[in-house]
Each structure stands twice: as structure tokens, then as C-alpha cells.
Design an enzyme around this catalytic site. Structure first.
Site, PDB file in Angstrom:
ATOM      1  N   GLU A  51       0.868  -1.170   0.000  1.00  0.00           N
ATOM      2  CA  GLU A  51       0.000   0.000   0.000  1.00  0.00           C
ATOM      3  C   GLU A  51       0.901   1.213   0.000  1.00  0.00           C
ATOM      4  O   GLU A  51       1.617   1.461   0.961  1.00  0.00           O
ATOM      5  CB  GLU A  51      -0.868   0.013   1.255  1.00  0.00           C
ATOM      6  CG  GLU A  51      -1.889  -1.096   1.247  1.00  0.00           C
ATOM      7  CD  GLU A  51      -2.522  -1.286   2.606  1.00  0.00           C
ATOM      8  OE1 GLU A  51      -2.570  -0.326   3.393  1.00  0.00           O
ATOM      9  OE2 GLU A  51      -2.957  -2.408   2.873  1.00  0.00           O
TER      10      GLU A  51
ATOM     11  N   ASP B  67      -4.774   9.225  10.804  1.00  0.00           N
ATOM     12  CA  ASP B  67      -3.429   8.743  11.098  1.00  0.00           C
ATOM     13  C   ASP B  67      -2.864   9.269  12.399  1.00  0.00           C
ATOM     14  O   ASP B  67      -3.102  10.406  12.795  1.00  0.00           O
ATOM     15  CB  ASP B  67      -2.487   9.129   9.952  1.00  0.00           C
ATOM     16  CG  ASP B  67      -2.732   8.261   8.734  1.00  0.00           C
ATOM     17  OD1 ASP B  67      -2.568   7.042   8.862  1.00  0.00           O
ATOM     18  OD2 ASP B  67      -3.116   8.800   7.680  1.00  0.00           O
TER      19      ASP B  67
END
Ligand SMILES: Cc1ncc(COP(=O)(O)O)c(C=O)c1O
Lengths: 393, 261
Positions: free
Chosen positions: B45, B56
Site C-alpha cells: 500500500e 493517522d
């Protein structure tokens, strides 16, 4: 044309809920329940009571005579600065805390720029005995020190946001991360008409009391509930939407939204979103935001922490795109001068955010009979440091 | 058959690695992909960085910021990936936030992915309804997989809907969390994983967020087709010895792969 939200959560091309799956259950819970809860009789009774006895509503609509004389129009100030905690922000936090309680939440998080929303959130959390965590950009913590102290005294935990520009946008990111990591007991009280649907609609609804009262007060004072102009500053856009709300469908009333130009729209230090921005997604909704060609959010600048935000709420983007609202901007210096002017003509020290709206009067021309309402969204106590430095008091 | 389908048919315990394009240095994108494949990664990814990555934690926030400061953007990323398929054969997904993709143009984005041989993407803040109404047909036209996330709080009806829209795999989050926290598998997580396993979904699943050790990786593989490691890998990258740091990291997870250098 509708200027309000549709059943899919959109205002024309703008709105929606662009959120990661982790936030979906909480936002969906809110979407399914907020109108039902707000319309309950018990909610309304408690909400109205608190607005009256705790916030101090209705806030006065004050005809500023000396300012009116200077500008050759009837300038009315909607005195949100006289609310408990000193700004319009409390209208929304009172509403959302009652909602959070009814959703069974015990922990409240918020982001804040100027600290007004943080204080308003910490205040209602103290009132109801709920845990409160406020995220605030490191830069804002420095320039709005009195509000940081107030939040702490109210029992809130203030967590500095240290990423990016260390201002409102980054505080919002941190609050969203907190919510992702605390999916069960936490309600996020967003402080402006931004975020994923239903936040923009819900915050605007709680702030709509501003124009609801204004209409009544104008009728009493002028015999008409229809002003020629209403003006308000726009950070994310909550005081402006509150001020516009009941006038939006009356196209005879001109809506003027004042953004922060910072050091000038082309200086590279600005927060004039509609001038500098493009359509995109920020903080959960499709709207207009300041960004690079590659979709990276540009760091904004304004002397006023509450306007130092690179986006606007989706309803504003729609009012702007359809031309229903006129979006203008005012520089740091112009706003500070307008703040001083109001102080010395009327004995009212405005928040620098609100001073942006006042400063635009300088650029308008009137023929004498117009009724103009300016939303005085907050008071200037929190800004004394900035005023003092600028004017050498 | 698509590279992703084939992978899930042929392999168990799939090890997927996330890294941020443009980090540690702007030109590392392909080097990292090649080295990871050589060291036994099954799926990659590649993150395209965004200024405001709300899903995140600190490690990927930091790598994203450095990547942006280095000058990474989608246009450059697709240029770097131009010859990807000459040297890298495992499936590759791009992962990032919706705004850079919108500014690039969703159709353009899909076209560029297809041109360089990217197999699909993961865009956490692209809502399912918007995907279904506006973009699913474009994704299909370019034969791209869109990978959706599922958390322990996602309702069974919604999981079924996601399964219907997916054509690759479903990304199971071990808990509702931002990236980079350590997964602790409690009884409730195990109950959730087996609940998913019993749904008999059409798509295979991979578990991600919070996988940082061989132990958590193995545990995750008991319940899903594999697991994704992101923050722990990004943190381990050493700009002064990039390949060495990748080999060292991968040795823990794929000890059987011979590490030639
Ligand atoms: C006094 C005052 N006015 C205006 C604003 C800007 O927010 P909004 O655009 O949501 O009204 C703030 C934000 O902190 C504020 O404190």
C-alpha cells in the site's frame, strides 16, 4: 432554489459526510437523532430556559447612534458579545450539551481557535458535570492566553495541537483523531458550521436564534422586520449563519459575509477562503478551501484566531456559489482600526473577529435610510494583548 | 484474473506493507517497493501524502509531512510508478485521502492507476454513498478495486453492503483507532474477528491498524487472510541504510526468505 440542507446532507454541490469508517457510527447516530431530540418538548423547554437564564438571551439589538451618524445609515449591533462567556459560541454549546446528554455521552471534546468555543464548551461541561477535553493550536494558546486560563479554571483539559500551522485547522484534526479513538462515550462539539453532515445544519440551527431575535427586535424598533443588509464575519461561519438564517429566503435582505484577508489577499498570509480557495473536501465536508494544485490544505493567516481557518462551512460555499451572499474580506489592520473605532464611538470593545464585520461598513456607501444589522459576535477582552501591541497602549 | 484475486487464492498469511511515497527521500518510492517484494512482502500500500491525515497517528502524520516537504504529489508519484511493472509483480494499492484525488480528478486518477499497473486504492474518507453513486463505474471501467474499511462498530447490514461493493478484499480494523497504536487482542476483538469470519463474506479480509510485531501479525492471520503493517514499518525506515533497514524489518516477519544483498 433551496439554500438549506437536503435529505442527503447537501447544500447544492456542497456538504456530505466525508469521514473515515471509524467516525461513521457516531456521525450516523447524530444524523438519525438530532432533529428528533431537538424537537422534543422537554429538550426545547430546557434549551430555552438555559438560553434565557444562563446565557442571558435575548441579546440586545442596539442602535449604535454615533456609528450610524458616521456611516449615514441605521447601524444596529446584535450584541452576542453580551452573552455569558462573551460570544455567540455558547448558543451552540448549550444546544449540543443537551443533545450529548440525551445520547448518553459522558465525555465531551472540542476544538477551539480563539478559545471562545473552548470556553463555551468548558462552561457547559462544568454546568452539567461532564468531562471536557479541548484541543487548541499551540500558536493560539499563546495569543489567547486568558481563554486558556478560563478553560482550565472551568475544569477542562487543554491539549495543544502541535502539527501543521498549529492553529484551528490542526486543533480540528486532533479532535477528530480523539473521536476516532474514543468511539463509545464521547461527543464532539464542533464549534462552527463545518464538519460532516449533520454538523453544519445542526450548528446553524442552534445559532439561528440570532436572526430569530433580530427579526422581532427590528420589528419593535423600526416597524419592519426586514433590514437592508446583515453583516457577519466568517471563520467557519456559525455566527454568520445564525445572523443570516431567517433572512436567507428573503432575497430583499442582502447578506454580507466578511472573511479575514490577513495581511492582504495576495500576501501569502491570508484566510480569505472564497477569494483564494477552490472546491474540495476539508474536515468531513465538500466545500471551498484554500489548497494547493495537489489538494494540500494551505496554512491560513489572520490576526484573529477565530477566523484563521482555511475553509468555510458547506452552506456558506453554497450561498457564495449561488450568489445569494456577498463574500468580502478585510485585512488585519483594517479590522484592528474598526475595533478601535467602535470602542471610541460606542464604548464597546469588540472581538477582533467581529471587528472584521464592522470594518466592512467603511467600504459600503449608504444613502441615509438603510437599516443595517452587524453581528457583534464577541467581545474583545481576549484580544487585549493584540490590541495593546498594535496600538501601543 | 486480477493480481489481487490471484494473491488471495494462492496465499495465506498475506503480509501487506504500507509506506508513504516520498519518504524518507523523494526518490525512494520504487526502491522500497522492489526491496519489499524481494524480502517477501505479498502486497503493498503506497500512501500518497495529505496535509491533514485525520485517520493517522503521529508516525504517518510525520512521514506525510516530510514527503510533502520533499515535493511529493500525485503527478510525481504516477511518474515514479511509470515503470513499476518492469520490476515489481506483487499487487499494489494506493492509499490516501479524498481531497488530493478529487483535485487530480477521479477519472484521471483511475486512468493513471491503470496505466502504471496499480491494482486499486484505499481512500478512508471517501464515503460509500458517494463512491457508489459517482465513482464505482469509473473504478470498474479501469478495473480498479476500491478497498473499504470495517471497524468493530460497523453494523452487520453495513458490512454486507460493503461486501457487495468490494472487489478485492475488506480491510478490517482491529479497533476504532488512528494508525500506529499497538494492537492488543482482547476477548472482544477476537469475538469481533470471528463474527466477521462467520458472515461468510464474498470478499476475503485483511486486518490492519496496530499490527507491529510478529506476534500480533500471527494472531491476526488466524482470523483473516493476512495483515497490514504500516506505522511500525515506516518508523523502522533508515534513510542512511534504506535497504538494510527494510531487510532487518522484514526478516522478523518472513524469516524464511533468503536475504541477499
Ligand atoms: C467572537 C467570535 N466571532 C467569530 C468567530 C468565528 O467563528 P464562526 O465563523 O463560526 O462564527 C469566533 C471563533 O472563534 C469568535 O470567537
Amino acid at each position: 432554489m433551496s439554500y438549506f440542507v437536503n435529505e442527503k446532507g447537501y447544500y447544492g454541490d456542497f456538504g456530505g459526510a466525508y469521514i473515515p469508517e471509524m467516525l461513521y457510527p457516531n456521525v450516523e447516530e447524530l444524523r438519525l437523532n438530532y432533529l428528533k431530540i431537538i424537537n422534543e418538548e422537554g429538550f426545547q423547554k430546557e434549551f430555552q430556559q438555559l438560553l434565557k437564564d444562563y446565557v442571558g438571551r435575548p441579546s440586545p439589538l442596539y442602535l449604535a447612534k454615533r456609528l450610524s451618524k458616521k456611516y449615514n445609515a441605521n447601524i444596529f449591533l446584535k450584541r452576542e458579545d453580551l452573552n455569558h462567556t462573551g460570544a455567540h459560541k455558547i448558543n451552540n454549546t448549550v444546544g449540543q450539551i443537551l443533545l450529548a446528554e440525551r445520547l448518553g455521552k459522558r465525555r465531551i471534546i472540542a476544538e477551539t481557535g480563539a478559545g471562545q468555543h473552548g470556553v463555551a464548551t468548558a462552561t457547559v461541561c462544568a454546568l452539567r458535570g461532564l468531562e471536557c477535553v479541548v484541543y487548541m493550536g499551540e500558536v493560539d494558546i499563546k495569543r489567547q492566553a486568558p481563554n486558556v486560563a478560563r478553560m482550565k479554571m472551568l475544569g477542562a483539559t487543554v491539549i495543544p495541537a502541535t502539527s501543521g500551522s498549529k492553529t484551528l485547522k490542526d486543533a480540528t484534526n486532533e479532535a477528530m483523531r480523539d473521536w476516532i479513538n474514543n468511539p463509545f462515550d464521547t461527543h464532539y462539539i464542533i464549534g462552527s458550521a463545518v464538519g460532516p453532515h449533520p454538523y453544519p445544519a445542526m450548528v446553524a440551527l442552534f445559532q439561528s436564534i440570532i436572526s430569530e431575535e433580530t427579526k422581532k427586535q427590528l420589528m419593535e424598533q423600526t416597524g419592519s422586520d426586514q433590514p437592508d443588509y446583515v453583516l457577519a464575519c466568517v471563520g467557519g461561519g456559525s455566527n454568520a449563519l445564525g445572523m443570516f438564517y431567517h433572512f436567507i429566503d428573503d432575497e430583499k435582505v442582502k447578506l454580507i459575509a466578511v472573511e479575514a484577508a490577513g495581511r492582504g489577499v495576495s500576501s501569502g498570509f491570508s484566510a480569505a477562503t472564497t477569494t483564494l480557495g477552490k472546491e474540495g473536501v476539508l474536515h468531513g465536508s465538500r466545500s471551498i478551501l484554500m489548497q494547493t494544485h495537489d489538494g494540500q490544505v494551505v496554512e491560513p493567516h489572520s490576526v484573529s484566531a477565530g477566523l484563521d481557518y482555511p475553509g468555510i462551512g458547506p452552506q456558506h460555499a453554497h450561498l457564495f456559489k449561488t450568489g445569494r451572499g456577498q463574500y468580502v474580506s478585510i485585512t488585519d489592520d483594517e479590522s484592528l482600526d474598526a475595533g478601535l473605532l467602535l470602542t471610541q464611538l460606542e464604548g464597546i470593545i469588540p472581538a477582533i473577529e467581529s471587528a472584521h464585520a464592522l470594518a466592512y461598513l467603511e467600504k459600503m456607501t449608504f444613502s441615509g435610510g438603510e437599516n443595517v444589522v452587524v453581528c457583534l459576535s464577541g467581545r474583545g477582552d481576549k484580544d487585549m494583548d493584540t490590541y495593546m501591541k498594535h496600538f501601543n497602549f | 484474473m486480477s493480481r489481487l484475486k490471484q494473491l488471495f487464492q494462492e496465499k495465506k498469511n498475506i503480509l501487506s506493507i504500507y509506506y508513504t511515497a516520498g519518504y524518507p527521500s523523494l526518490g525512494d518510492t520504487i526502491t522500497i517497493a522492489e526491496e519489499l517484494e524481494r524480502c517477501g512482502a505479498d502486497l503493498l500500500e503506497i500512501g500518497f501524502p495529505y496535509s491533514d491525515p485525520v485517520a493517522d497517528g503521529p508516525i504517518i502524520q510525520a512521514s506525510s509531512k516530510i514527503a510533502l516537504d520533499n515535493g511529493m504529489d500525485l503527478k510525481l508519484l504516477f511518474q515514479q510508478l511509470k515503470d513499476l511493472r518492469r520490476t515489481v509483480s506483487i499487487p499494489i494499492l494506493l492509499m490516501g485521502y479524498v481531497n488530493p484525488m478529487l483535485q487530480y480528478g477521479v477519472e484521471e486518477f483511475c486512468k493513471s492507476c491503470a496505466e502504471v499497473g496499480v491494482d486499486g486504492c484505499i481512500v478512508p474518507d471517501l464515503p460509500m454513498v458517494e463512491y457508489e453513486e459517482l465513482y464505482a463505474s469509473v473504478f470498474a471501467q479501469y478495473r480498479l478495486s476500491n478497498i473499504f474499511l470495517v471497524t468493530p462498530q460497523t453494523s452487520p447490514e453495513r458490512i454486507q453492503k460493503i461486501d457487495g461493493l468490494s472487489n478485492g478484499f475488506i480491510y478490517l480494523l482491529s479497533s476504532s483507532a488512528t494508525t500506529g497504536q499497538n494492537l492488543s487482542i482482547s476477548d472482544t476483538t477476537e469475538a469481533y474477528f470471528s463474527r466477521i469470519a462467520h458472515l461468510k463474506l464474498n470478499n476475503p479480509t485483511i486486518i490492519g491498524f496496530g499490527i507491529s510485531s510478529k506476534e500480533t501479525f500471527d494472531k491476526a492471520c488466524q482470523y483473516a487472510g493476512g495483515a497490514i503493517i504500516g506505522s511500525a514499518f515506516v518508523k523502522s525506515l533508515d534513510a542512511t541504510d534504506l535497504k538494510g533497514s527494510i531487510q532487518k524489518f522484514m526478516k522478523v516477519f518472513k524469516p524464511e526468505v533468503e536475504q541477499l544483498s
